[in-house]
Motif scaffolding. Structure first.
Motif, PDB file in Angstrom:
ATOM      1  N   SER A   1      -0.557   8.682   5.873  1.00 53.44           N
ATOM      2  CA  SER A   1      -0.386   8.430   7.298  1.00 53.44           C
ATOM      3  C   SER A   1       0.950   7.738   7.567  1.00 53.44           C
ATOM      4  CB  SER A   1      -1.540   7.571   7.804  1.00 53.44           C
ATOM      5  OG  SER A   1      -1.378   7.282   9.166  1.00 53.44           O
ATOM      6  N   GLU A   2       1.300   6.782   6.730  1.00 57.13           N
ATOM      7  CA  GLU A   2       2.571   6.072   6.880  1.00 57.13           C
ATOM      8  C   GLU A   2       3.749   7.030   6.701  1.00 57.13           C
ATOM      9  OE1 GLU A   2       5.025   2.738   4.380  1.00 57.13           O
ATOM     10  OE2 GLU A   2       2.874   2.393   4.644  1.00 57.13           O
ATOM     11  N   LEU A   3       3.661   7.895   5.697  1.00 54.82           N
ATOM     12  CA  LEU A   3       4.731   8.873   5.479  1.00 54.82           C
ATOM     13  C   LEU A   3       4.845   9.836   6.661  1.00 54.82           C
ATOM     14  CD1 LEU A   3       4.491   9.901   1.717  1.00 54.82           C
ATOM     15  CD2 LEU A   3       6.467   8.956   2.900  1.00 54.82           C
ATOM     16  N   GLU A   4       3.718  10.294   7.162  1.00 48.13           N
ATOM     17  CA  GLU A   4       3.736  11.215   8.302  1.00 48.13           C
ATOM     18  C   GLU A   4       4.343  10.547   9.531  1.00 48.13           C
ATOM     19  OE1 GLU A   4      -0.379  12.365   8.439  1.00 48.13           O
ATOM     20  OE2 GLU A   4      -0.160  13.685   6.706  1.00 48.13           O
TER      21      GLU A   4
ATOM     22  N   LEU B   1      -4.828   6.396  -0.357  1.00 51.42           N
ATOM     23  CA  LEU B   1      -4.063   7.637  -0.237  1.00 51.42           C
ATOM     24  C   LEU B   1      -3.921   8.043   1.229  1.00 51.42           C
ATOM     25  CD1 LEU B   1      -2.600  10.078  -1.394  1.00 51.42           C
ATOM     26  CD2 LEU B   1      -4.854  11.110  -1.850  1.00 51.42           C
ATOM     27  N   ASP B   2      -4.995   7.934   1.986  1.00 53.53           N
ATOM     28  CA  ASP B   2      -4.947   8.265   3.413  1.00 53.53           C
ATOM     29  C   ASP B   2      -3.948   7.368   4.138  1.00 53.53           C
ATOM     30  OD1 ASP B   2      -5.816   9.462   5.949  1.00 53.53           O
ATOM     31  OD2 ASP B   2      -6.836   7.556   6.290  1.00 53.53           O
ATOM     32  N   ALA B   3      -3.959   6.079   3.832  1.00 51.24           N
ATOM     33  CA  ALA B   3      -3.044   5.139   4.480  1.00 51.24           C
ATOM     34  C   ALA B   3      -1.590   5.447   4.122  1.00 51.24           C
ATOM     35  CB  ALA B   3      -3.394   3.706   4.092  1.00 51.24           C
TER      36      ALA B   3
ATOM     37  N   TYR C   1       3.127   8.055  -2.972  1.00 48.52           N
ATOM     38  CA  TYR C   1       2.199   9.047  -2.431  1.00 48.52           C
ATOM     39  C   TYR C   1       1.787  10.031  -3.520  1.00 48.52           C
ATOM     40  CZ  TYR C   1       0.625  13.303  -0.124  1.00 48.52           C
ATOM     41  OH  TYR C   1      -0.086  14.419   0.222  1.00 48.52           O
ATOM     42  N   GLU C   2       2.751  10.562  -4.254  1.00 49.05           N
ATOM     43  CA  GLU C   2       2.453  11.553  -5.282  1.00 49.05           C
ATOM     44  C   GLU C   2       1.582  10.974  -6.393  1.00 49.05           C
ATOM     45  OE1 GLU C   2       6.385  12.867  -6.283  1.00 49.05           O
ATOM     46  OE2 GLU C   2       6.443  14.309  -4.622  1.00 49.05           O
ATOM     47  N   ARG C   3       1.868   9.727  -6.791  1.00 50.72           N
ATOM     48  CA  ARG C   3       1.051   9.075  -7.831  1.00 50.72           C
ATOM     49  C   ARG C   3      -0.365   8.825  -7.334  1.00 50.72           C
ATOM     50  NH1 ARG C   3       3.269   4.058  -8.615  1.00 50.72           N
ATOM     51  NH2 ARG C   3       4.897   4.547  -7.178  1.00 50.72           N
TER      52      ARG C   3
ATOM     53  N   GLY D   1     -11.767   2.242   5.596  1.00 50.47           N
ATOM     54  CA  GLY D   1     -10.639   2.809   6.331  1.00 50.47           C
ATOM     55  C   GLY D   1     -11.056   3.361   7.670  1.00 50.47           C
ATOM     56  N   ASP D   2     -10.086   3.981   8.362  1.00 51.49           N
ATOM     57  CA  ASP D   2     -10.362   4.599   9.665  1.00 51.49           C
ATOM     58  C   ASP D   2     -11.329   5.763   9.500  1.00 51.49           C
ATOM     59  OD1 ASP D   2      -8.555   2.882  10.874  1.00 51.49           O
ATOM     60  OD2 ASP D   2      -6.881   4.276  10.665  1.00 51.49           O
TER      61      ASP D   2
END
Length: 125
Positions: A33-36, A28-30, A53-55, A85-86
């Motif tokens: 981050s990609e969407l942002e 979810l974080d990844a 993202y929503e799912r 993850g980061d």
């Protein structure tokens, strides 16, 4: 620790449940981050990007609630399992799960070209 040990120690079992959330929170974080990044760079965001993202946010939210996990527990689990993850991914993923953002797909180019043609036609009149 064997399964009988975790059955006898509810705290250890709960910690394992919280640790099992980490892959979903990392994903979810990844995705967030990609969407942002796409949004900030003015790149195309598709309906599929937003839907994924929503799912993922709904799935992570369900898992967090089912496990009864708290923010501090998730942060502690991340410290022990850093490889997913980061740094900070679990807290960011948890934030997205509990406070899902609203992203909009980028309008299709064909629509803007059609509008441009309509504008040209209006000018020619």
């Amino acid at each position: 620790m064997s399964s009988t040990d975790t059955e006898q120690d509810p705290q250890a079992a709960h910690q394992e449940e919280v640790a099992a959330l980490l892959p979903a929170l990392a994903q979810l974080d990844a995705t967030a981050s990609e969407l942002e990044q796409k949004t900030a760079a003015g790149e195309k965001v598709t309906a599929a990007d937003v839907s994924a993202y929503e799912r993922q946010a709904a799935h992570a939210r369900h898992l967090v609630h089912a496990a009864g996990a708290t923010g501090p527990e998730v942060a502690d689990a991340e410290k022990e399992h850093r490889g997913d993850g980061d740094k900070g991914f679990a807290a960011r993923g948890l934030d997205h799960a509990t406070h899902t953002r609203s992203y909009e797909p980028t309008p299709a180019d064909s629509d803007s070209k059609a509008r441009d043609r309509d504008d040209d036609e209006e000018i020619d009149l």
